[in-house]
Design a protein around this motif. Structure first.
Motif, mmCIF file in Angstrom:
data_model
loop_
_atom_site.group_PDB
_atom_site.id
_atom_site.type_symbol
_atom_site.label_atom_id
_atom_site.label_comp_id
_atom_site.label_asym_id
_atom_site.label_seq_id
_atom_site.Cartn_x
_atom_site.Cartn_y
_atom_site.Cartn_z
ATOM 1 N N THR A 152 46.415 106.684 -34.924
ATOM 2 C CA THR A 152 46.558 105.229 -34.951
ATOM 3 C C THR A 152 47.957 104.840 -34.496
ATOM 4 N N MET A 153 48.030 103.840 -33.634
ATOM 5 C CA MET A 153 49.340 103.320 -33.229
ATOM 6 C C MET A 153 49.260 101.807 -33.109
ATOM 7 N N GLY A 154 50.406 101.167 -33.076
ATOM 8 C CA GLY A 154 50.464 99.719 -32.951
ATOM 9 C C GLY A 154 50.415 99.274 -31.505
ATOM 10 N N THR A 155 49.718 98.187 -31.230
ATOM 11 C CA THR A 155 49.608 97.695 -29.859
ATOM 12 C C THR A 155 50.942 97.212 -29.304
ATOM 13 N N LYS A 156 51.805 96.688 -30.167
ATOM 14 C CA LYS A 156 53.117 96.224 -29.696
ATOM 15 C C LYS A 156 53.945 97.389 -29.155
ATOM 16 N N ASP A 157 53.752 98.581 -29.726
ATOM 17 C CA ASP A 157 54.536 99.734 -29.293
ATOM 18 C C ASP A 157 54.176 100.161 -27.874
ATOM 19 N N LEU A 158 52.945 99.982 -27.492
ATOM 20 C CA LEU A 158 52.541 100.278 -26.120
ATOM 21 C C LEU A 158 53.282 99.344 -25.159
ATOM 22 N N THR A 159 53.353 98.075 -25.524
ATOM 23 C CA THR A 159 54.083 97.091 -24.721
ATOM 24 C C THR A 159 55.575 97.421 -24.687
ATOM 25 N N HIS A 160 56.141 97.811 -25.839
ATOM 26 C CA HIS A 160 57.568 98.190 -25.888
ATOM 27 C C HIS A 160 57.821 99.405 -24.994
ATOM 28 N N GLY A 161 56.904 100.375 -25.043
ATOM 29 C CA GLY A 161 57.064 101.570 -24.221
ATOM 30 C C GLY A 161 57.055 101.245 -22.735
ATOM 31 N N LEU A 162 56.092 100.447 -22.315
ATOM 32 C CA LEU A 162 56.008 100.064 -20.906
ATOM 33 C C LEU A 162 57.283 99.332 -20.468
ATOM 34 N N ALA A 163 57.762 98.425 -21.290
ATOM 35 C CA ALA A 163 58.992 97.682 -20.957
ATOM 36 C C ALA A 163 60.193 98.622 -20.871
ATOM 37 N N LEU A 164 60.262 99.617 -21.754
ATOM 38 C CA LEU A 164 61.376 100.568 -21.713
ATOM 39 C C LEU A 164 61.310 101.418 -20.442
ATOM 40 N N PHE A 165 60.115 101.845 -20.047
ATOM 41 C CA PHE A 165 59.986 102.655 -18.830
ATOM 42 C C PHE A 165 60.369 101.843 -17.594
ATOM 43 N N LYS A 166 59.970 100.577 -17.559
ATOM 44 C CA LYS A 166 60.369 99.711 -16.441
ATOM 45 C C LYS A 166 61.886 99.553 -16.413
ATOM 46 N N ALA A 167 62.488 99.368 -17.588
ATOM 47 C CA ALA A 167 63.947 99.244 -17.673
ATOM 48 C C ALA A 167 64.627 100.526 -17.203
ATOM 49 N N PHE A 168 64.040 101.669 -17.518
ATOM 50 C CA PHE A 168 64.613 102.940 -17.083
ATOM 51 C C PHE A 168 64.689 102.992 -15.557
ATOM 52 N N PHE A 169 63.586 102.699 -14.889
ATOM 53 C CA PHE A 169 63.583 102.772 -13.429
ATOM 54 C C PHE A 169 64.455 101.699 -12.792
ATOM 55 N N ARG A 170 64.586 100.576 -13.438
ATOM 56 C CA ARG A 170 65.371 99.476 -12.899
ATOM 57 C C ARG A 170 66.873 99.641 -13.191
ATOM 58 N N ASP A 171 67.215 100.087 -14.406
ATOM 59 C CA ASP A 171 68.602 99.986 -14.883
ATOM 60 C C ASP A 171 69.311 101.307 -15.163
ATOM 61 N N PHE A 172 68.624 102.434 -15.056
ATOM 62 C CA PHE A 172 69.239 103.697 -15.458
ATOM 63 C C PHE A 172 70.575 103.955 -14.769
ATOM 64 N N SER A 173 70.639 103.808 -13.458
ATOM 65 C CA SER A 173 71.882 104.125 -12.741
ATOM 66 C C SER A 173 73.062 103.318 -13.264
ATOM 67 N N ASN A 174 72.846 102.033 -13.492
ATOM 68 C CA ASN A 174 73.930 101.179 -13.990
ATOM 69 C C ASN A 174 74.353 101.575 -15.398
ATOM 70 N N VAL A 175 73.392 101.820 -16.266
ATOM 71 C CA VAL A 175 73.709 102.220 -17.653
ATOM 72 C C VAL A 175 74.452 103.558 -17.633
ATOM 73 N N ASP A 176 73.981 104.492 -16.843
ATOM 74 C CA ASP A 176 74.603 105.818 -16.773
ATOM 75 C C ASP A 176 76.048 105.712 -16.280
ATOM 76 N N GLN A 177 76.275 104.898 -15.285
ATOM 77 C CA GLN A 177 77.650 104.726 -14.763
ATOM 78 C C GLN A 177 78.558 104.083 -15.804
ATOM 79 N N ARG A 178 78.062 103.080 -16.534
ATOM 80 C CA ARG A 178 78.881 102.432 -17.587
ATOM 81 C C ARG A 178 79.253 103.427 -18.665
ATOM 82 N N ILE A 179 78.329 104.296 -19.041
ATOM 83 C CA ILE A 179 78.594 105.267 -20.109
ATOM 84 C C ILE A 179 79.633 106.291 -19.666
ATOM 85 N N GLU A 180 79.590 106.688 -18.418
ATOM 86 C CA GLU A 180 80.526 107.698 -17.925
ATOM 87 C C GLU A 180 81.947 107.151 -17.800
ATOM 88 N N GLN A 181 82.111 105.840 -17.721
ATOM 89 C CA GLN A 181 83.452 105.259 -17.578
ATOM 90 C C GLN A 181 84.094 105.277 -18.894
#
Length: 181
Positions: A152-181
């Protein structure tokens, strides 16, 4: 391939398949030149999301969870940690995912930490990271009764997961560069 039987096969996560793929892609991007530096950069700039499900706090077995690390259904994605490295998550990879979720306006990422007196399975995350040197994190949607007939899982978590994966492909490079600075 073959995760449920240990990933030790010619095509499983413990095989050279991922490292070979990164080498072939690096070679192709280098216009056929044998460029070890390009391969090394590809490994350094890569990041594996090892995504499976995560154990939410089951009301009948709440004592199996660490007191301050009890993922709840519909509470957002869960980062999985284990002090014996059965999961690939470390401080930096956890920070990357937290920043991605924060930047996407998602609920704070939850934590699942295996108690020291409880056994723990593993995932392909640490296997791939060990074989390639690529940074990795284990995470997933919280779920009750994993591996049972009534998972059993919550339906909101599926939506959260999809949004996180989209954010990963969209924003990973920028987040990674900020962390390394």
């Amino acid at each position: 391939d073959h995760e449920e039987v240990g990933s030790s096969s010619a095509t499983g996560a413990g095989s050279p398949i991922i490292a070979d793929a990164v080498k072939r892609i690096s070679h192709a991007l280098g216009a056929g030149q044998n460029e070890p530096i390009l391969y090394n950069r590809a490994v350094q700039n890569s990041f594996v999301l090892s995504v499976d499900q995560a154990h939410a706090v089951h009301p009948n077995y709440a004592s199996k969870h660490e007191k301050n690390h009890g993922p709840k259904l519909n509470g957002g994605m869960v980062i999985k940690r284990n002090s014996n490295q059965r999961y690939a998550t470390n401080g930096i990879t956890g920070l990357v995912v937290r920043e991605l979720a924060r930047g996407a306006g998602l609920p704070p990422v939850q934590e699942f930490v295996v108690r020291n007196d409880c056994g723990c399975g593993s995932t392909i995350g640490p296997i791939i990271s060990t074989a390639t040197g690529i940074r990795a994190i284990d995470l997933g949607c919280p779920q009750l009764s994993m591996h049972s007939i009534r998972e059993t899982m919550g339906t909101k978590d599926l939506t959260h997961g999809l949004a996180l994966f989209k954010a990963f492909f969209r924003d990973f490079s920028n987040v990674d560069q900020r962390i390394e600075q």
